[in-house]
Design a protein around this motif. Structure first.
Motif, PDB file in Angstrom:
ATOM      1  N   VAL A  37       0.830  -1.200   0.000  1.00  0.00           N
ATOM      2  CA  VAL A  37       0.000   0.000   0.000  1.00  0.00           C
ATOM      3  C   VAL A  37       0.867   1.252   0.000  1.00  0.00           C
ATOM      4  O   VAL A  37       0.610   2.209  -0.731  1.00  0.00           O
ATOM      5  CB  VAL A  37      -0.944  -0.005   1.218  1.00  0.00           C
ATOM      6  CG1 VAL A  37      -1.643   1.343   1.363  1.00  0.00           C
ATOM      7  CG2 VAL A  37      -1.978  -1.115   1.084  1.00  0.00           C
ATOM      8  N   GLU A  38       1.912   1.239   0.820  1.00  0.00           N
ATOM      9  CA  GLU A  38       2.805   2.392   0.902  1.00  0.00           C
ATOM     10  C   GLU A  38       3.447   2.677  -0.450  1.00  0.00           C
ATOM     11  O   GLU A  38       3.523   3.832  -0.889  1.00  0.00           O
ATOM     12  CB  GLU A  38       3.880   2.134   1.950  1.00  0.00           C
ATOM     13  CG  GLU A  38       4.867   3.271   2.137  1.00  0.00           C
ATOM     14  CD  GLU A  38       4.225   4.540   2.650  1.00  0.00           C
ATOM     15  OE1 GLU A  38       4.752   5.634   2.363  1.00  0.00           O
ATOM     16  OE2 GLU A  38       3.180   4.448   3.329  1.00  0.00           O
ATOM     17  N   PHE A  96       0.924   4.154  -2.862  1.00  0.00           N
ATOM     18  CA  PHE A  96       0.707   5.576  -2.604  1.00  0.00           C
ATOM     19  C   PHE A  96       1.807   6.415  -3.242  1.00  0.00           C
ATOM     20  O   PHE A  96       1.550   7.490  -3.794  1.00  0.00           O
ATOM     21  CB  PHE A  96       0.681   5.834  -1.100  1.00  0.00           C
ATOM     22  CG  PHE A  96      -0.619   5.462  -0.443  1.00  0.00           C
ATOM     23  CD1 PHE A  96      -1.605   4.782  -1.142  1.00  0.00           C
ATOM     24  CD2 PHE A  96      -0.855   5.771   0.880  1.00  0.00           C
ATOM     25  CE1 PHE A  96      -2.802   4.425  -0.546  1.00  0.00           C
ATOM     26  CE2 PHE A  96      -2.053   5.431   1.495  1.00  0.00           C
ATOM     27  CZ  PHE A  96      -3.026   4.759   0.775  1.00  0.00           C
ATOM     28  N   LEU A 135      -6.031   9.657  -1.783  1.00  0.00           N
ATOM     29  CA  LEU A 135      -5.163   8.752  -1.025  1.00  0.00           C
ATOM     30  C   LEU A 135      -5.825   8.305   0.273  1.00  0.00           C
ATOM     31  O   LEU A 135      -5.608   7.173   0.726  1.00  0.00           O
ATOM     32  CB  LEU A 135      -3.824   9.432  -0.741  1.00  0.00           C
ATOM     33  CG  LEU A 135      -2.959   9.649  -1.982  1.00  0.00           C
ATOM     34  CD1 LEU A 135      -1.723  10.477  -1.650  1.00  0.00           C
ATOM     35  CD2 LEU A 135      -2.541   8.311  -2.581  1.00  0.00           C
ATOM     36  N   TYR A 136      -6.637   9.177   0.865  1.00  0.00           N
ATOM     37  CA  TYR A 136      -7.343   8.780   2.088  1.00  0.00           C
ATOM     38  C   TYR A 136      -8.352   7.678   1.784  1.00  0.00           C
ATOM     39  O   TYR A 136      -8.505   6.727   2.557  1.00  0.00           O
ATOM     40  CB  TYR A 136      -8.043   9.986   2.708  1.00  0.00           C
ATOM     41  CG  TYR A 136      -8.694   9.675   4.042  1.00  0.00           C
ATOM     42  CD1 TYR A 136      -7.927   9.633   5.203  1.00  0.00           C
ATOM     43  CD2 TYR A 136     -10.059   9.407   4.123  1.00  0.00           C
ATOM     44  CE1 TYR A 136      -8.518   9.335   6.423  1.00  0.00           C
ATOM     45  CE2 TYR A 136     -10.645   9.107   5.337  1.00  0.00           C
ATOM     46  CZ  TYR A 136      -9.873   9.079   6.487  1.00  0.00           C
ATOM     47  OH  TYR A 136     -10.458   8.768   7.691  1.00  0.00           O
ATOM     48  N   SER A 175      -6.414   4.555   1.281  1.00  0.00           N
ATOM     49  CA  SER A 175      -5.916   4.091   2.570  1.00  0.00           C
ATOM     50  C   SER A 175      -7.008   3.377   3.358  1.00  0.00           C
ATOM     51  O   SER A 175      -6.765   2.333   3.981  1.00  0.00           O
ATOM     52  CB  SER A 175      -5.378   5.273   3.377  1.00  0.00           C
ATOM     53  OG  SER A 175      -4.941   4.863   4.658  1.00  0.00           O
ATOM     54  N   SER A 176      -8.215   3.916   3.334  1.00  0.00           N
ATOM     55  CA  SER A 176      -9.331   3.289   4.042  1.00  0.00           C
ATOM     56  C   SER A 176      -9.661   1.919   3.448  1.00  0.00           C
ATOM     57  O   SER A 176      -9.893   0.948   4.184  1.00  0.00           O
ATOM     58  CB  SER A 176     -10.566   4.198   3.973  1.00  0.00           C
ATOM     59  OG  SER A 176     -10.300   5.448   4.583  1.00  0.00           O
ATOM     60  N   ALA A 186      -7.565   0.016   1.843  1.00  0.00           N
ATOM     61  CA  ALA A 186      -6.444  -0.870   2.155  1.00  0.00           C
ATOM     62  C   ALA A 186      -6.539  -1.393   3.584  1.00  0.00           C
ATOM     63  O   ALA A 186      -6.239  -2.569   3.849  1.00  0.00           O
ATOM     64  CB  ALA A 186      -5.124  -0.129   1.955  1.00  0.00           C
ATOM     65  N   ARG A 187      -6.956  -0.542   4.517  1.00  0.00           N
ATOM     66  CA  ARG A 187      -7.113  -0.993   5.900  1.00  0.00           C
ATOM     67  C   ARG A 187      -8.208  -2.053   6.014  1.00  0.00           C
ATOM     68  O   ARG A 187      -8.072  -3.032   6.763  1.00  0.00           O
ATOM     69  CB  ARG A 187      -7.436   0.194   6.809  1.00  0.00           C
ATOM     70  CG  ARG A 187      -6.218   1.028   7.172  1.00  0.00           C
ATOM     71  CD  ARG A 187      -6.517   1.927   8.367  1.00  0.00           C
ATOM     72  NE  ARG A 187      -7.575   2.886   8.066  1.00  0.00           N
ATOM     73  CZ  ARG A 187      -7.358   4.097   7.568  1.00  0.00           C
ATOM     74  NH1 ARG A 187      -6.109   4.488   7.302  1.00  0.00           N
ATOM     75  NH2 ARG A 187      -8.366   4.918   7.336  1.00  0.00           N
TER      76      ARG A 187
END
Length: 221
Positions: free
Chosen positions: A154-155, A158, A204-205, A208-209, A211-212
């Motif tokens: 994920v990193e 991004f 990106l948020y 990120s959500s 991905a979590r």
């Protein structure tokens, strides 16, 4: 000193250009991530190969991309590769190739690190059950390693989304390039780049959500 008067309306009036730029950013990022993962798998296999020449090539590939700036890759693919290979590349193709080849080096290290983090006993147990090395990798090792690889994957993804802004140097109409055009038209750089930052953050948020959520599901399996 005269107080600055914000005017986001002047910038939002060009929302079709922003939408086009956002789509361009997403297109570059998705293609670079997909090709980067495939390339990363190949490079990781070379890096872990029992054959010394393949290990040397894989290691050299990774070290080259880890120690050279991304913008050099963009310029080389767009300006130099057509001369060397006698091919015509548009800005999109050049940007995807540059991002994918660069990201494949980092994805390769993520894959290698995840696979090698699994204890040797797992390999030995799979061999005792009569599995080949390929079967053990697919059935035993990768499912366990996947949980550990989610965060670095994920990193890196991004970073690809953010690095896609370098495509603006090739005059490709991604988000930053369109923002630069809007700023030059409206003479509102403050509002324009503030809005661009907000769009990048929102994109990106959201990723990120998601991905979590995926990581939590993997932990439950």
């Amino acid at each position: 000193m005269q107080q600055y008067q914000w005017d986001f309306g002047a910038v939002l009036a060009y929302w079709p250009m922003l939408a086009e730029g956002l789509w361009g950013t997403i297109a570059i990022s998705v293609l670079a991530i997909l090709f980067g993962i495939v390339g990363g798998g190949i490079v990781a296999a070379m890096r872990m190969s029992h054959l010394l020449p393949l290990r040397i090539i894989g290691t050299a590939y990774i070290e080259f991309y880890r120690n050279t700036p991304g913008i050099v890759h963009f310029f080389w693919v767009y300006y130099a590769l057509p001369v060397v290979a006698d091919v015509n590349l548009g800005p999109l193709e050049a940007a995807v190739i540059a991002l994918a080849t660069q990201s494949s080096a980092f994805y390769a290290e993520v894959l290698r690190g995840g696979i090698q983090s699994i204890v040797k006993g797992q390999w030995e147990g799979a061999t005792a059950l009569g599995m080949s090395r390929r079967q053990a990798l697919r059935r035993i090792i990768l499912p366990q390693a996947a949980r550990r690889m989610v965060a670095p994957f994920v990193e890196r993804s991004f970073e690809i989304v953010k690095t896609s802004s370098l495509a603006s140097t090739l005059a490709y109409g991604e988000l930053l390039y369109q923002g630069m055009q809007i700023a030059s038209i409206t003479y509102r750089p403050l509002e324009t780049y503030t809005l661009l930052a907000a769009i990048y953050f929102a994109l990106l948020y959201l990723l990120s959500s998601l991905a979590r959520m995926a990581e939590d599901r993997l932990q439950e399996i």
